[in-house]
Design a protein around this motif. Structure first.
Motif, short mmCIF file in Angstrom:
data_model
loop_
_atom_site.label_atom_id
_atom_site.label_comp_id
_atom_site.label_asym_id
_atom_site.label_seq_id
_atom_site.Cartn_x
_atom_site.Cartn_y
_atom_site.Cartn_z
N MET A 163 0.78 -1.29 -0.15
CA MET A 163 0.17 0.07 0.03
C MET A 163 0.74 1.19 -0.16
SD MET A 163 -3.21 -0.64 2.59
CE MET A 163 -2.09 -1.66 3.78
N GLU A 164 0.35 2.13 -0.98
CA GLU A 164 1.11 3.30 -0.85
C GLU A 164 0.42 4.41 -1.51
OE1 GLU A 164 4.93 2.65 -2.88
OE2 GLU A 164 5.24 4.93 -3.04
N LYS A 165 0.59 5.67 -0.88
CA LYS A 165 0.14 7.09 -1.33
C LYS A 165 1.08 8.07 -1.44
CE LYS A 165 -4.99 6.97 -0.87
NZ LYS A 165 -5.93 7.23 -0.46
N GLY A 166 0.86 9.11 -2.26
CA GLY A 166 1.54 10.29 -2.32
C GLY A 166 0.76 11.57 -2.18
N PHE A 167 1.44 12.86 -1.54
CA PHE A 167 0.74 13.87 -1.26
C PHE A 167 1.64 14.90 -1.90
CE2 PHE A 167 -1.16 10.92 1.45
CZ PHE A 167 -2.62 11.04 1.33
N ARG A 168 1.16 15.98 -2.36
CA ARG A 168 1.74 17.02 -2.95
C ARG A 168 1.68 18.35 -2.31
NH1 ARG A 168 4.08 16.61 -7.89
NH2 ARG A 168 2.61 15.34 -8.63
N LEU A 169 2.64 19.08 -1.82
CA LEU A 169 2.76 20.29 -1.14
C LEU A 169 2.69 21.44 -2.12
CD1 LEU A 169 3.60 18.43 1.09
CD2 LEU A 169 4.47 20.36 2.28
#
Ligand code: ADP
Length: 190
Positions: free
Chosen positions: A1-7
């Protein structure tokens, strides 16, 4: 499981479920203990996977620093780990939340982020410091970790482009997924 978030400034927070010793990053933060002697949990996993060079370096550092207070960290090489450095941070032992635990935990993250910047790292991975043997409730520790990382990335990131939260087990992963999802950050699709 993996997820990314961008600032908004282009830096990223990545959330991964799994074993921190298997995830490449320029620096890996370790949940160490005051004696810097290796131990159980993630500390043991890092020494097992990284090999004896890490402990040898700690043997040289130990006489200089003595017992490391909670909230502080020291740096070594990463041995056989897919990283350049390990930052051995000493998390607080949780008593009742009224003994400076939150500030010491926040300091672990801040100090490691600063050490990563000083060494020109582009990425650093963190386990959930203090939430194992040290007894910090995961739901209380997670917002401290995410807030500290976000503040740093928003205001002080130079070389640092990515911070990876590596959560052991699905429950810990879901906790971070919810927190980061509700934080107003944009989810990264790639
Ligand atoms: P502490 O003594 O700071 O509480 P622990 O190692 O006991 O440190 O636990 C910290 C967290 O690291 C826990 O949430 C535990 O589930 C997690 N953990 C244990 N092994 C690993 C690993 N190989 N990779 C990532 N996280 C791990």
């Amino acid at each position: 499981m993996e997820k990314g978030f961008r600032l908004p400034n282009g830096t990223r927070i990545r959330l991964v479920e799994g074993d921190i010793t298997r995830i490449p990053a320029d620096a890996i933060a370790n949940a160490a203990n005051a004696a810097l002697a290796g131990g159980a949990g993630v500390d043991g996993a890092i020494h097992r996977a990284g090999g004896p060079d890490i402990l040898r370096e700690l043997d040289e550092i130990r006489p200089r620093v003595g017992r490391l207070p909670a909230g502080q960290a020291v740096a070594t090489g990463a041995g056989r780990l897919p990283a350049r450095f390990v930052f051995h941070a000493v998390g607080p032992v949780y008593r009742d939340g009224r003994h400076g635990e939150a500030e010491a935990l926040a300091s672990c993250y801040r100090v490691c982020l600063e050490m990563a910047e000083e060494r020109g790292c582009r990425s650093i991975s963190f386990p959930a410091i203090s939430t194992g043997v040290y007894g910090y409730p995961a739901e209380e520790a997670a917002p401290i970790a995410t807030a500290e990382v976000r503040l740093f990335l928003e205001s002080r990131a130079g070389s640092l482009r990515e911070v990876i939260f590596v959560q052991f087990g699905e429950a810990a992963y879901r906790l971070y997924e919810r927190l980061l999802g509700e934080s107003g950050l944009q989810e990264a699709q790639d």
